[in-house]
Motif scaffolding. Structure first.
Motif, short mmCIF file in Angstrom:
data_model
loop_
_atom_site.label_atom_id
_atom_site.label_comp_id
_atom_site.label_asym_id
_atom_site.label_seq_id
_atom_site.Cartn_x
_atom_site.Cartn_y
_atom_site.Cartn_z
N PRO A 15 3.38 -24.17 -23.06
CA PRO A 15 2.52 -23.26 -22.30
C PRO A 15 1.53 -24.00 -21.40
CG PRO A 15 2.73 -22.46 -24.53
CD PRO A 15 3.36 -23.84 -24.50
N ALA A 16 1.03 -25.14 -21.84
CA ALA A 16 0.11 -25.90 -20.99
C ALA A 16 0.79 -26.29 -19.68
CB ALA A 16 -0.39 -27.14 -21.72
N VAL A 17 2.03 -26.77 -19.78
CA VAL A 17 2.77 -27.14 -18.57
C VAL A 17 3.08 -25.89 -17.73
CG1 VAL A 17 4.97 -28.06 -17.73
CG2 VAL A 17 3.77 -29.22 -19.59
N LEU A 18 3.56 -24.83 -18.39
CA LEU A 18 3.90 -23.61 -17.65
C LEU A 18 2.66 -22.99 -16.99
CD1 LEU A 18 6.46 -22.08 -20.16
CD2 LEU A 18 6.96 -23.18 -17.96
N PHE A 19 1.55 -22.93 -17.71
CA PHE A 19 0.32 -22.37 -17.13
C PHE A 19 -0.21 -23.26 -16.01
CE2 PHE A 19 -0.67 -20.15 -21.40
CZ PHE A 19 0.13 -19.07 -21.05
N GLY A 20 -0.07 -24.58 -16.17
CA GLY A 20 -0.49 -25.49 -15.10
C GLY A 20 0.33 -25.28 -13.84
N LEU A 21 1.64 -25.17 -14.00
CA LEU A 21 2.51 -24.89 -12.85
C LEU A 21 2.20 -23.53 -12.25
CD1 LEU A 21 5.89 -26.27 -14.26
CD2 LEU A 21 4.47 -27.30 -12.46
N SER A 22 1.91 -22.54 -13.11
CA SER A 22 1.61 -21.20 -12.59
C SER A 22 0.31 -21.20 -11.79
CB SER A 22 1.57 -20.16 -13.72
OG SER A 22 0.40 -20.29 -14.50
N GLY A 23 -0.64 -22.04 -12.17
CA GLY A 23 -1.88 -22.15 -11.39
C GLY A 23 -1.62 -22.64 -9.98
N MET A 25 1.23 -22.28 -8.45
CA MET A 25 1.95 -21.19 -7.79
C MET A 25 0.98 -20.10 -7.32
SD MET A 25 4.96 -22.21 -7.54
CE MET A 25 5.44 -20.73 -6.69
N GLN A 26 -0.09 -19.85 -8.08
CA GLN A 26 -1.09 -18.86 -7.67
C GLN A 26 -1.67 -19.23 -6.31
OE1 GLN A 26 -3.43 -19.00 -11.37
NE2 GLN A 26 -3.43 -16.77 -11.28
N LYS A 27 -2.00 -20.51 -6.16
CA LYS A 27 -2.57 -20.97 -4.89
C LYS A 27 -1.54 -20.84 -3.77
CE LYS A 27 -5.63 -23.18 -2.30
NZ LYS A 27 -7.04 -22.92 -2.17
N ALA A 28 -0.28 -21.21 -4.07
CA ALA A 28 0.79 -21.09 -3.07
C ALA A 28 0.97 -19.63 -2.66
CB ALA A 28 2.08 -21.68 -3.61
N CYS A 29 0.94 -18.72 -3.62
CA CYS A 29 1.06 -17.28 -3.33
C CYS A 29 -0.08 -16.81 -2.44
CB CYS A 29 1.07 -16.47 -4.62
SG CYS A 29 2.51 -16.74 -5.66
N ALA A 86 -6.51 -14.09 -8.15
CA ALA A 86 -5.83 -13.88 -6.87
C ALA A 86 -6.82 -13.54 -5.76
CB ALA A 86 -4.77 -12.78 -7.00
N VAL A 87 -7.78 -12.69 -6.06
CA VAL A 87 -8.80 -12.31 -5.07
C VAL A 87 -9.63 -13.54 -4.69
CG1 VAL A 87 -10.91 -10.98 -4.71
CG2 VAL A 87 -8.88 -9.88 -5.70
N ALA A 88 -10.04 -14.32 -5.67
CA ALA A 88 -10.86 -15.50 -5.39
C ALA A 88 -10.10 -16.50 -4.51
CB ALA A 88 -11.29 -16.17 -6.70
N LEU A 89 -8.81 -16.66 -4.80
CA LEU A 89 -8.00 -17.61 -4.01
C LEU A 89 -7.76 -17.10 -2.60
CD1 LEU A 89 -5.34 -18.59 -6.70
CD2 LEU A 89 -7.08 -20.11 -5.73
N ARG A 90 -7.37 -15.85 -2.49
CA ARG A 90 -6.95 -15.32 -1.19
C ARG A 90 -8.11 -14.94 -0.29
NH1 ARG A 90 -5.09 -10.58 1.28
NH2 ARG A 90 -5.58 -9.27 -0.49
N HIS A 92 -11.55 -15.53 -0.88
CA HIS A 92 -12.77 -16.34 -0.90
C HIS A 92 -12.50 -17.83 -0.80
CE1 HIS A 92 -14.98 -12.68 -1.66
NE2 HIS A 92 -14.14 -12.40 -2.63
N GLY A 93 -11.25 -18.21 -0.58
CA GLY A 93 -10.92 -19.61 -0.35
C GLY A 93 -11.19 -20.53 -1.53
N ALA A 94 -11.11 -20.00 -2.73
CA ALA A 94 -11.38 -20.82 -3.92
C ALA A 94 -10.35 -21.94 -4.06
CB ALA A 94 -11.36 -19.95 -5.17
N GLN A 95 -10.76 -22.99 -4.69
CA GLN A 95 -9.88 -24.13 -4.97
C GLN A 95 -9.33 -23.96 -6.38
OE1 GLN A 95 -9.19 -26.47 -2.60
NE2 GLN A 95 -10.42 -25.14 -1.31
N ILE A 96 -8.01 -24.05 -6.52
CA ILE A 96 -7.39 -23.89 -7.84
C ILE A 96 -7.87 -24.98 -8.78
CG2 ILE A 96 -5.25 -25.18 -7.42
CD1 ILE A 96 -5.52 -21.78 -9.21
N SER A 97 -8.14 -26.17 -8.24
CA SER A 97 -8.59 -27.28 -9.08
C SER A 97 -9.98 -27.03 -9.67
CB SER A 97 -8.61 -28.59 -8.28
OG SER A 97 -9.45 -28.46 -7.14
#
Length: 153
Positions: A15-23, A25-29, A86-90, A92-97
């Motif tokens: 799950p750590a790897v999958l959730f990391g990858l999904s994070g 992907m959230q930014k890419a989306c 998703a709202v923060a990323l899209r 408000h320009g938040a950084q996934i890191s």
């Protein structure tokens, strides 16, 4: 037969790897400009497919009213959190890191509720738990404040 190491790999490391990858992907989306509603609907469809596959593979379809209600509540809470990210990323320009360490402080909420609701407080080493909690908070604060200041001329 219980296998603690296998449980740690399946329930922790994967799950750590999958959730990391999904994070990521959230930014890419978010960069595609997809709306929050459609993003959650498509995510829900993907969850439906994975759930269907796991049901077929595990041959386990046990369902109860209480199970359905608690699972629906879990899904609503999870979707609300994912929607906020998703709202923060899209918008408000938040950084996934910076977001990931902050929203992964959910560990502290889950630990506290696990201690209280499931009486896990009886079986923990309090010193280690406190130290781990402080490290999680410190990491979240450091990551959240890691953005370089932008100086405009």
């Amino acid at each position: 037969m219980k296998h603690p190491m296998l449980a740690a790999v399946i329930g922790g490391l994967l799950p750590a790897v999958l959730f990391g990858l999904s994070g990521v992907m959230q930014k890419a989306c978010a960069r595609t400009g997809i709306g929050t509603g459609p993003y959650l609907v498509i995510t829900g469809l993907a969850v439906l497919v994975v759930g269907g596959l796991l049901t077929a593979v595990e041959h386990e379809a046990v369902v109860s009213r209480k199970g359905v209600a608690l699972t629906a509540l879990f899904g609503a809470l999870w979707a609300g959190g994912i929607g906020c990210i998703a709202v923060a990323l899209r918008r408000h320009g938040a950084q996934i890191s910076q977001l990931v360490p902050l929203y992964n402080m959910n560990t502290l909420v889950a630990v506290l509720l696990g201690l209280l609701v499931f009486s896990e407080w009886r079986e923990v080493h309090w010193g280690r738990l406190l130290l781990a909690s402080l490290l999680i908070i410190a990491g979240g604060v450091l990551a959240a404040s890691s953005a370089k200041a932008i100086v405009e001329p």
